[in-house]
Design a protein around this motif. Sequence first.
Motif, mmCIF file in Angstrom:
data_model
loop_
_atom_site.group_PDB
_atom_site.id
_atom_site.type_symbol
_atom_site.label_atom_id
_atom_site.label_comp_id
_atom_site.label_asym_id
_atom_site.label_seq_id
_atom_site.Cartn_x
_atom_site.Cartn_y
_atom_site.Cartn_z
ATOM 1 N N VAL A 36 -7.481 -2.007 2.182
ATOM 2 C CA VAL A 36 -8.921 -2.233 2.216
ATOM 3 C C VAL A 36 -9.171 -3.739 2.290
ATOM 4 N N PRO A 83 -5.070 7.702 -0.785
ATOM 5 C CA PRO A 83 -5.692 6.384 -0.604
ATOM 6 C C PRO A 83 -6.025 6.127 0.870
ATOM 7 N N CYS A 112 -5.492 -4.393 -1.454
ATOM 8 C CA CYS A 112 -6.691 -5.058 -0.932
ATOM 9 C C CYS A 112 -6.397 -6.455 -0.411
ATOM 10 N N VAL A 163 -13.273 -5.513 -6.809
ATOM 11 C CA VAL A 163 -12.590 -4.923 -5.658
ATOM 12 C C VAL A 163 -11.156 -4.592 -6.031
ATOM 13 N N CYS A 206 -9.846 -0.745 -5.934
ATOM 14 C CA CYS A 206 -8.798 -0.457 -4.953
ATOM 15 C C CYS A 206 -7.527 0.011 -5.645
ATOM 16 N N ASN A 248 -5.073 1.839 -3.293
ATOM 17 C CA ASN A 248 -5.154 0.979 -2.112
ATOM 18 C C ASN A 248 -4.685 -0.436 -2.425
ATOM 19 N N SER A 275 0.839 -1.212 0.000
ATOM 20 C CA SER A 275 0.000 0.000 0.000
ATOM 21 C C SER A 275 0.869 1.256 0.000
ATOM 22 N N LEU A 280 -13.430 5.367 -1.563
ATOM 23 C CA LEU A 280 -12.274 4.518 -1.229
ATOM 24 C C LEU A 280 -11.030 5.355 -0.950
#
Lengths: 415, 415
Positions: free
Chosen positions: B113, B109, B138, B127, B131, B136, B14, B400
């Motif tokens: 997540v 971000p 995930c 997703v 993301c 992000n 991330s 998000l």
Amino acid sequence: MEYTHFFKKALAASRAAAVLSPDQVNAVLREVAAQAREKTDFLLEANAQDLARMEAADPAYDRLKLTPARLQDLAQDLEKVASLTSPLGQVLLQKSLPNGLSLSKVRVPLGVVGVIYEARPNVTFDVFSLCLKTGNACLLKGGSNAHFSNQAIVSLLHQVLERQGLDAGLVTLLPPEREATQALLQAVGYVDVLIPRGSQGLIDYVRQQAKVPVIETGAGIVHTYFDVSADLEMGRQVILNAKTRRVSVCNALDCLLVHEHRVIDLPLLAAPLAEAGVEVFADAPAFAALQGEYPAALLHPATEEHFGTEFLALKIAIKTVADLPAALDHISLHSSKHSEAILAEDPLAIETFLNSVDAAAVYANASTAFTDGAQFGLGAEIGISTQKLHARGPMGLEELTSYKWIVRGNGQTRS
Amino acid sequence: MEYTHFFKKALAASRAAAVLSPDQVNAVLREVAAQAREKTDFLLEANAQDLARMEAADPAYDRLKLTPARLQDLAQDLEKVASLTSPLGQVLLQKSLPNGLSLSKVRVPLGVVGVIYEARPNVTFDVFSLCLKTGNACLLKGGSNAHFSNQAIVSLLHQVLERQGLDAGLVTLLPPEREATQALLQAVGYVDVLIPRGSQGLIDYVRQQAKVPVIETGAGIVHTYFDVSADLEMGRQVILNAKTRRVSVCNALDCLLVHEHRVIDLPLLAAPLAEAGVEVFADAPAFAALQGEYPAALLHPATEEHFGTEFLALKIAIKTVADLPAALDHISLHSSKHSEAILAEDPLAIETFLNSVDAAAVYANASTAFTDGAQFGLGAEIGISTQKLHARGPMGLEELTSYKWIVRGNGQTRS
């Protein structure tokens, strides 16, 4: 004891609160301010009962204590909140869809806001004013050692609400026992957000136990990185200010990171800290540079646990890093994502730092002491969020709101 | 089993994800789309292994099943996300403070997540794409009965990421066992938000167990109020659409509230529902009005538990109310705050309803079937939030993200 009736009252009051006019809200806030000035004796007597139960040497004693001057300040804060523009009804987005539907996203209250806090009766006024201003009902769980003060304040709030024809359920002081906290944490369907304010222990407890949405506030493990390109004199001022302005607050500096080529400057950089009586926990290169230069009684070798510690005291950790990436890695590992700063003249180092560091507030060439709702121009502050959901950093009025989608049609159906 | 290494990988990824360029992100999304088309056989074979373990009569079977046409749709969705503007870096606020500090609030971000979902392999693509687009990483916990499909999809995602020189930790499929869910719920310090998607049981479990911030999605107990001023023909169309367009979705109508002066219109109002085979659970006045007019086999007296039920079936509750305030009270008591509608010609009734009802989406004269990210023009949807914190209603790319405060100075200290 059963607490559900408190929660039901708050929920019912929140429905009415959402449609109050700004004039009604501001009239209440101004009358509360007037009462805080007028009922000084009543409030101080209740406060004296609380103070009588606490040792004067207790660090909480000063925060618990009300004085005429403090009540005067609280009254001014209430009037300040009354003078702010309400964020309610603000249209965040407005569009017409191809099918003719009109869609708007409008700011609305959160509903019921729960706040758990310690023995600080000023918070009772603050939370009430910010919640009422944003159309929310509030459930207050104050520290039990401030309960007489809180009862007096809330009785005054209730009198004003009733005189203005409003629902006393807009503010509820929960009983002082621990079971009330437990019930509040589990009040699913009644509480839209719970904000714990206080020690890390309280916040950890809330995170462990809460079944309702929480905004975490609090702990700041704060770093300032002194880059190879940093200005020495600026560093002396900024580091002194970030560490010593108020040591008990969450934006106070905990760890100074120094580029290895600037360790040579540490004696001068740290001299103002020595004058302020700051204890230093230095890693080996920093310790070597400071030895003989920094007062021996205040200089200690750092151990691993000094990094990642929120001192809340005249103490600082100093760590030498090989370069900016090493500083970023150290921060990523130890930061509580509250406030982080770089001191540098090199624009590339500044931009890399500001972009890479994941924190509520990231600074270049300024003291982290500015992380504060009033300093950021929010007008008021209910806490400083250290999480990334909903609100980050200082939380003002907007952060006490949600939104809803309003859709207007003339019979549209979806194919 | 120990899951922390998965969380650490996601956290590390991330940090890198936050500083990817939009071009890098979109190149990945477009290549994944190309792969979803090219590797059809590989994906369908894995999916067949999952399908072989499930009864074809299981309602989940259809949602689990991948087909060439569905993979084609998924590829198009990925390309759609690639074509959207990234919300990252958006400046939400920018000002210069009197002390010379420059302050900006910039979209960043969330970080990591987590998504817990059931046997729907399409969610794995969704997703990941939403993301990655928002910077992000995930952590995916899919239904165990879709694990072969999910493994195949994630291996494809990893291959693309590696070919593009990016960190495979950007998407992690957790092992299918329940303990992985438990670990994810407790991954404090690693997971910035957890989004459960699925049954009410799953969401309740997450709310009970989670120690990390959660966005609740899901249950819609949806009302439509037919006012004394409502247009009958519009009502027939809108109610039919809201109830029968897709009965298994959260925005489907569950309870029709009818003004008592319009109960007389119920036979005509409900006639389209009868044709669609909708079972009615009517209170006494509504039952009396429908008796002999509505097919007897489909008409039942309502009991208390029919109100406040999300049917997810061709079933509807009908309740008679004395006036608009009674409708508002009923909604306040039974709504899950998802989508609520009024049918009325009276502008005052409409405004009162839209202002008073506390729900993610409130409608006047339209079907609640429009509560959907694509319909609201969000471009994409990761779920529909039923809480008020952070995001409410359909969640797209912006939901998000978080923000951070960037402060630039030239040596400012706080007095």
